[in-house]
Design an enzyme around this catalytic site. Structure first.
Site, PDB file in Angstrom:
ATOM      1  N   SER A  44       0.772  -1.280   0.136  1.00  0.00           N
ATOM      2  CA  SER A  44      -0.076   0.081  -0.045  1.00  0.00           C
ATOM      3  C   SER A  44       0.715   1.346   0.032  1.00  0.00           C
ATOM      4  O   SER A  44       1.682   1.380  -0.797  1.00  0.00           O
ATOM      5  CB  SER A  44      -0.916   0.142   1.156  1.00  0.00           C
ATOM      6  OG  SER A  44      -1.944   0.905   0.972  1.00  0.00           O
ATOM      7  N   ASP A  57      -5.907  -3.538  -2.128  1.00  0.00           N
ATOM      8  CA  ASP A  57      -4.986  -3.186  -1.169  1.00  0.00           C
ATOM      9  C   ASP A  57      -4.314  -4.522  -0.592  1.00  0.00           C
ATOM     10  O   ASP A  57      -4.886  -5.181  -0.454  1.00  0.00           O
ATOM     11  CB  ASP A  57      -5.416  -2.405   0.002  1.00  0.00           C
ATOM     12  CG  ASP A  57      -4.455  -1.696   0.941  1.00  0.00           C
ATOM     13  OD1 ASP A  57      -3.542  -2.480   1.127  1.00  0.00           O
ATOM     14  OD2 ASP A  57      -5.046  -0.775   1.649  1.00  0.00           O
TER      15      ASP A  57
END
Length: 285
Positions: A39, A161
Site C-alpha cells: 500500500s 490493497d
C-alpha cells in the site's frame, strides 16, 4: 548496496513516517537489494528504488490546493473513491512530482508491490521493469483501500490493497532468502488490530459479494495482522530482523493537517538518524 530485504508496511498517510526513515537512509547511501512494499509502503518503495529523496514526502505533505487528492463527500459518492487516484498515480508521477522511471527500471534492486487478488483472496507480489503505465497501475492496486477505492484491474485481474492479505510481509522477506531484513512499521509498538465489527463485515459482504474469498480475508484481517506483528516482535527480540516503528502517537490514515504530517515525517527521519549506528551494526554482523 546491501544484500538485505526492506519490508514497508502501509497505512495511507501514516506512510510519511516511512518516508522519513527512508530519506535518511538514502542520504547515508543505504540501499537494500530487495524491497517489499504494501500500500503506502509500495509508494515509498518505488521512490526508494528510484533514489528520489523527499519525493514521497512532497507527494503526501503539501498546502497547495492544486495538489490535493482528497475528494469531498459529494465527489466520493459520485466517484466511489475517497481519493483522486488518477491524481496520485498519473498527474503526480508524470507532471507535478516527476518520477524517475529511468533510474527505477535500470536499478539492480528488486522491488515487489503487494496486492490482494480479489478472486482468490491471496497476496500477490508484483513487479514491473518496463512499462510506466503498468508500474503505476500495480502501485495503485496495492494502495486501493476497500470500500473507499475502486477495484483496479491489472492484466485483466481485479486487485485491491495488498494489506488485506499481507500487511507485514516478513514471511515473504524470509522466502526471498536474504539473511538481513529491515522492517518499517507505521503503528506504535504493541499495537493490535481489533476484530472487524459486524456492521463493517456486512458492508464488505454487500460490496464484494462477487468475491467471497476477498470478503473472507478482509473480515479476518485482524487475526492475520496480529499474528504477523507477534512474529515481528519475536524476530526482533532474537536479533534476526531490524525494526523501525513510531514512538509518538501516529497520525490517522487520512490525516490532512500539514503540521501533523510533517511532524510525523520528521519523527521517522530523526529515528533513523538516532538508530543509524544500531542498523550498521546489525547489517555488518
Amino acid at each position: 548496496m546491501v544484500n538485505a530485504t526492506m519490508v514497508l508496511e502501509g497505512g495511507s498517510t501514516r506512510g510519511v513516517f516511512t518516508s522519513g526513515v527512508l530519506d535518511y537512509l538514502m542520504e547515508k547511501g543505504v540501499y537494500t537489494s530487495h524491497v517489499v512494499g504494501v500500500s503506502a509502503g509500495a509508494c515509498n518503495g518505488v521512490d526508494y528504488v528510484s533514489r528520489q529523496i523527499g519525493r514521497t514526502r512532497d507527494c503526501m505533505i503539501h498546502k497547495e490546493r492544486e495538489y490535493c487528492y482528497y475528494y469531498g463527500f459529494r465527489k466520493f459518492i459520485r466517484e466511489k473513491s475517497l481519493m483522486d487516484m488518477d491524481m496520485i498515480f498519473d498527474r503526480y508521477p508524470n507532471e507535478f512530482f516527476p518520477f524517475d522511471y529511468d533510474t527505477y527500471f535500470t536499478s539492480e534492486m528488486e522491488c515487489e508491490m503487494v496486492t490482494t487478488n480479489c478472486e482468490t483472496g491471496q497476496a500477490e507480489y508484483m513487479t514491473e521493469r518496463h512499462s510506466k503505465e503498468r508500474l503505476m497501475k500495480v502501485c495503485r492496486a496495492s494502495c486501493s483501500m476497500p470500500l473507499v477505492s475502486p477495484i483496479v484491474n491489472v492484466d485483466g485481474v481485479p486487485y485491491l490493497d495488498g494489506g488485506l492479505a499481507d500487511s507485514i510481509p516478513v514471511r515473504r522477506a524470509i522466502e526471498i532468502g536474504n539473511k538481513k531484513i529491515i522492517v518499517v512499521l507505521t503503528r506504535n509498538p504493541g499495537y493490535r488490530k481489533k476484530p472487524t465489527s459486524h456492521a463493517v463485515a456486512d458492508l464488505y459482504r454487500r460490496a464484494y459479494r462477487k468475491y467471497p474469498e476477498l470478503v473472507r480475508v478482509t473480515v479476518r484481517r485482524n487475526y492475520e495482522y496480529n499474528r504477523q506483528i507477534r512474529q515481528v516482535e519475536r524476530l526482533s527480540r532474537e536479533g534476526k530482523i531490524f525494526v523501525f516503528a513510531p514512538r509518538i502517537p501516529t497520525v490517522s490514515r487520512v490525516e490532512k493537517d500539514y503540521d501533523a504530517l510533517l511532524h510525523f515525517y520528521e519523527h521517522g527521519y530523526q529515528q533513523a538518524r538516532r538508530r543509524y549506528s544500531e542498523l550498521e551494526a546489525y547489517l555488518e554482523r
